[in-house]
Design a protein around this motif. Structure first.
Motif, PDB file in Angstrom:
ATOM      1  N   ARG A  92       7.740   9.898   9.607  1.00  0.00           N
ATOM      2  CA  ARG A  92       8.626   9.348   8.581  1.00  0.00           C
ATOM      3  C   ARG A  92       7.834   8.560   7.546  1.00  0.00           C
ATOM      4  NH1 ARG A  92      12.688   5.605  10.630  1.00  0.00           N
ATOM      5  NH2 ARG A  92      13.702   6.094   8.672  1.00  0.00           N
ATOM      6  N   MET A  93       8.303   8.617   6.318  1.00  0.00           N
ATOM      7  CA  MET A  93       7.623   7.907   5.241  1.00  0.00           C
ATOM      8  C   MET A  93       7.681   6.402   5.438  1.00  0.00           C
ATOM      9  SD  MET A  93       8.448  10.194   1.862  1.00  0.00           S
ATOM     10  CE  MET A  93      10.219   9.969   1.923  1.00  0.00           C
ATOM     11  N   GLU A  94       8.799   5.878   5.956  1.00  0.00           N
ATOM     12  CA  GLU A  94       8.901   4.439   6.186  1.00  0.00           C
ATOM     13  C   GLU A  94       7.846   3.965   7.179  1.00  0.00           C
ATOM     14  OE1 GLU A  94      12.827   3.214   7.271  1.00  0.00           O
ATOM     15  OE2 GLU A  94      13.572   3.418   5.230  1.00  0.00           O
ATOM     16  N   LYS A  95       7.629   4.740   8.230  1.00  0.00           N
ATOM     17  CA  LYS A  95       6.600   4.378   9.219  1.00  0.00           C
ATOM     18  C   LYS A  95       5.219   4.440   8.580  1.00  0.00           C
ATOM     19  CE  LYS A  95       4.730   5.090  13.697  1.00  0.00           C
ATOM     20  NZ  LYS A  95       4.730   3.959  14.533  1.00  0.00           N
ATOM     21  N   ALA A  96       4.981   5.463   7.766  1.00  0.00           N
ATOM     22  CA  ALA A  96       3.690   5.589   7.085  1.00  0.00           C
ATOM     23  C   ALA A  96       3.441   4.379   6.188  1.00  0.00           C
ATOM     24  CB  ALA A  96       3.641   6.878   6.277  1.00  0.00           C
ATOM     25  N   GLU A  97       4.439   3.989   5.435  1.00  0.00           N
ATOM     26  CA  GLU A  97       4.282   2.838   4.549  1.00  0.00           C
ATOM     27  C   GLU A  97       4.011   1.567   5.360  1.00  0.00           C
ATOM     28  OE1 GLU A  97       6.469   1.224   0.646  1.00  0.00           O
ATOM     29  OE2 GLU A  97       7.735   1.189   2.436  1.00  0.00           O
ATOM     30  N   ASP A  98       4.743   1.390   6.455  1.00  0.00           N
ATOM     31  CA  ASP A  98       4.539   0.220   7.303  1.00  0.00           C
ATOM     32  C   ASP A  98       3.120   0.195   7.861  1.00  0.00           C
ATOM     33  OD1 ASP A  98       5.559  -2.128   8.849  1.00  0.00           O
ATOM     34  OD2 ASP A  98       5.125  -0.797  10.546  1.00  0.00           O
ATOM     35  N   MET A  99       2.644   1.351   8.291  1.00  0.00           N
ATOM     36  CA  MET A  99       1.281   1.415   8.824  1.00  0.00           C
ATOM     37  C   MET A  99       0.248   1.088   7.744  1.00  0.00           C
ATOM     38  SD  MET A  99       1.311   4.539  11.515  1.00  0.00           S
ATOM     39  CE  MET A  99      -0.194   3.949  12.317  1.00  0.00           C
ATOM     40  N   LEU A 100       0.453   1.613   6.543  1.00  0.00           N
ATOM     41  CA  LEU A 100      -0.485   1.316   5.444  1.00  0.00           C
ATOM     42  C   LEU A 100      -0.525  -0.177   5.145  1.00  0.00           C
ATOM     43  CD1 LEU A 100       0.183   4.206   2.910  1.00  0.00           C
ATOM     44  CD2 LEU A 100      -1.950   3.783   4.141  1.00  0.00           C
ATOM     45  N   LEU A 101       0.623  -0.809   5.169  1.00  0.00           N
ATOM     46  CA  LEU A 101       0.702  -2.223   4.815  1.00  0.00           C
ATOM     47  C   LEU A 101       0.239  -3.151   5.932  1.00  0.00           C
ATOM     48  CD1 LEU A 101       4.135  -2.240   2.953  1.00  0.00           C
ATOM     49  CD2 LEU A 101       1.857  -2.409   1.940  1.00  0.00           C
ATOM     50  N   ASN A 102       0.447  -2.758   7.190  1.00  0.00           N
ATOM     51  CA  ASN A 102       0.234  -3.697   8.286  1.00  0.00           C
ATOM     52  C   ASN A 102      -0.843  -3.322   9.295  1.00  0.00           C
ATOM     53  OD1 ASN A 102       2.413  -5.474   7.482  1.00  0.00           O
ATOM     54  ND2 ASN A 102       3.769  -3.819   8.092  1.00  0.00           N
ATOM     55  N   ASP A 103      -1.170  -2.047   9.424  1.00  0.00           N
ATOM     56  CA  ASP A 103      -2.062  -1.633  10.501  1.00  0.00           C
ATOM     57  C   ASP A 103      -3.238  -0.782  10.041  1.00  0.00           C
ATOM     58  OD1 ASP A 103      -0.402  -2.804  12.511  1.00  0.00           O
ATOM     59  OD2 ASP A 103       0.939  -1.084  12.350  1.00  0.00           O
ATOM     60  N   TRP A 104      -3.528  -0.765   8.760  1.00  0.00           N
ATOM     61  CA  TRP A 104      -4.551   0.143   8.257  1.00  0.00           C
ATOM     62  C   TRP A 104      -5.926  -0.474   8.423  1.00  0.00           C
ATOM     63  CZ3 TRP A 104      -2.774   4.695   7.957  1.00  0.00           C
ATOM     64  CH2 TRP A 104      -3.519   5.720   7.368  1.00  0.00           C
ATOM     65  N   PRO A 105      -6.899   0.300   8.917  1.00  0.00           N
ATOM     66  CA  PRO A 105      -8.231  -0.263   9.156  1.00  0.00           C
ATOM     67  C   PRO A 105      -9.045  -0.549   7.891  1.00  0.00           C
ATOM     68  CG  PRO A 105      -8.200   2.070   9.718  1.00  0.00           C
ATOM     69  CD  PRO A 105      -6.786   1.677   9.393  1.00  0.00           C
ATOM     70  N   ASP A 106      -8.757   0.165   6.798  1.00  0.00           N
ATOM     71  CA  ASP A 106      -9.532  -0.034   5.573  1.00  0.00           C
ATOM     72  C   ASP A 106      -8.638   0.233   4.365  1.00  0.00           C
ATOM     73  OD1 ASP A 106     -11.391  -0.247   3.564  1.00  0.00           O
ATOM     74  OD2 ASP A 106     -12.480   1.580   4.082  1.00  0.00           O
TER      75      ASP A 106
END
Length: 84
Positions: free
Chosen positions: A23-37
């Motif tokens: 889902r796009m919402e999960k992708a956005e959340d991951m980019l904002l909160n859990d992205w390594p770089d």
């Protein structure tokens, strides 16, 4: 259900686990909160593409562009998995 992708993007999390992002919402959340770089150009492009797609989730082309951009950002960050 309009913010779901046809095919998930699989990411490597931790040392051996994978995470299926569907889902796009999960992708956005991951980019904002859990992205390594968050410093690369693919990361920035993925943020922009997801923002645009979430504004118009009925647009197939925007959803596809967001998925491709998210996968490219994952590749750039070294966390894209071949599992799908």
């Amino acid at each position: 259900m309009k913010d779901w992708w046809d095919k998930p993007v699989c990411l490597i999390v931790g040392k051996t686990e994978t995470c299926r992002v569907e889902r796009m919402e999960k992708a956005e959340d991951m980019l904002l909160n859990d992205w390594p770089d968050d410093s690369g150009p693919a990361y920035s492009h993925a943020r922009e593409a997801l923002t645009k797609a979430l504004q118009d989730p009925a647009s197939d082309s925007s959803r596809k562009a967001a998925r491709l951009a998210f996968a490219a950002a994952a590749d750039e960050a070294g966390i894209l998995s071949d599992d799908a």
